[in-house]
Enzyme design. Sequence first.
Site, PDB file in Angstrom:
ATOM      1  N   ASP A  37       0.872  -1.165   0.000  1.00  0.00           N
ATOM      2  CA  ASP A  37       0.000   0.000   0.000  1.00  0.00           C
ATOM      3  C   ASP A  37       0.916   1.223   0.000  1.00  0.00           C
ATOM      4  O   ASP A  37       2.102   1.130   0.336  1.00  0.00           O
ATOM      5  CB  ASP A  37      -0.894  -0.034   1.239  1.00  0.00           C
ATOM      6  CG  ASP A  37      -1.827   1.158   1.312  1.00  0.00           C
ATOM      7  OD1 ASP A  37      -2.372   1.549   0.265  1.00  0.00           O
ATOM      8  OD2 ASP A  37      -1.997   1.698   2.420  1.00  0.00           O
ATOM      9  N   ASP A  39       0.095   5.182   0.917  1.00  0.00           N
ATOM     10  CA  ASP A  39      -0.020   6.145   2.013  1.00  0.00           C
ATOM     11  C   ASP A  39      -0.062   5.431   3.361  1.00  0.00           C
ATOM     12  O   ASP A  39      -0.877   4.539   3.579  1.00  0.00           O
ATOM     13  CB  ASP A  39      -1.282   6.993   1.836  1.00  0.00           C
ATOM     14  CG  ASP A  39      -1.295   7.739   0.505  1.00  0.00           C
ATOM     15  OD1 ASP A  39      -0.257   8.303   0.139  1.00  0.00           O
ATOM     16  OD2 ASP A  39      -2.339   7.728  -0.173  1.00  0.00           O
TER      17      ASP A  39
END
Length: 236
Positions: A37, A39
């Site tokens: 992922d 952020d």
Amino acid sequence: MADHRAGRPARLAPEGCLAQRAPTARPDGQLQAVLLDRDGVLNVNRPDHVTRAEQWRWLPGALDACARLTGLGLRLAVVTNQAAIGNGLLTAHELDRIHDHMAADLAAVGVPRPVILHCPHPSAARCPCRKPRPGLLTGALDRLGVRPAQTLMVGDHETDMMAATAAGCWSLHVRSGRGGPPAAQPGCLGSVPALREAAELVAAFATTDWRRPPLPRPDGRHPGPGAARKKEGARP
């Protein structure tokens, strides 16, 4: 970047696609790839979104962690929900600039440009590529040429773990983004403070058969490779 006209991720440019290269030979059962992922895992998670390349801030240790993972022969992909595009806060062109900036920093520490896939839609659109649905992850698996059972998803939110479960991948939660450990998910190995510790865990068990991976302890620590070998050699 994802192409939602056909509900499938778009083809990546050859220079950005690790699947164009011959896969690194690793024994059957060993980990082959790590999906990240963005952020809260790679960069600081801003409440108002990263909408310009100048706003990008690496989390401490994240760059070195990526270098360590690729140094183990693992392939990397970034799979990220970017609803800011669908909500009119970010353009696809600016997102490309942000990811070019990210890739340049990675290249500076010897990490090839990873496969990067994103979903631009808000949750109300129910897009099959938006996590917790598995579309981004299965697209990354296709491009990397790896199997789900030999792939680890690292994320900071329950939706990352859910997407990994749906795609058949292992997952690992990091607490550097949006809070504490999520509810238990099949295939989730536990929770560690950040990507740096996730890379340490992967390195410690780089030669382990990931069809039976060891679990991190609840405090985020993990036994060393010697403990893993002892466990594997134990008799019932």
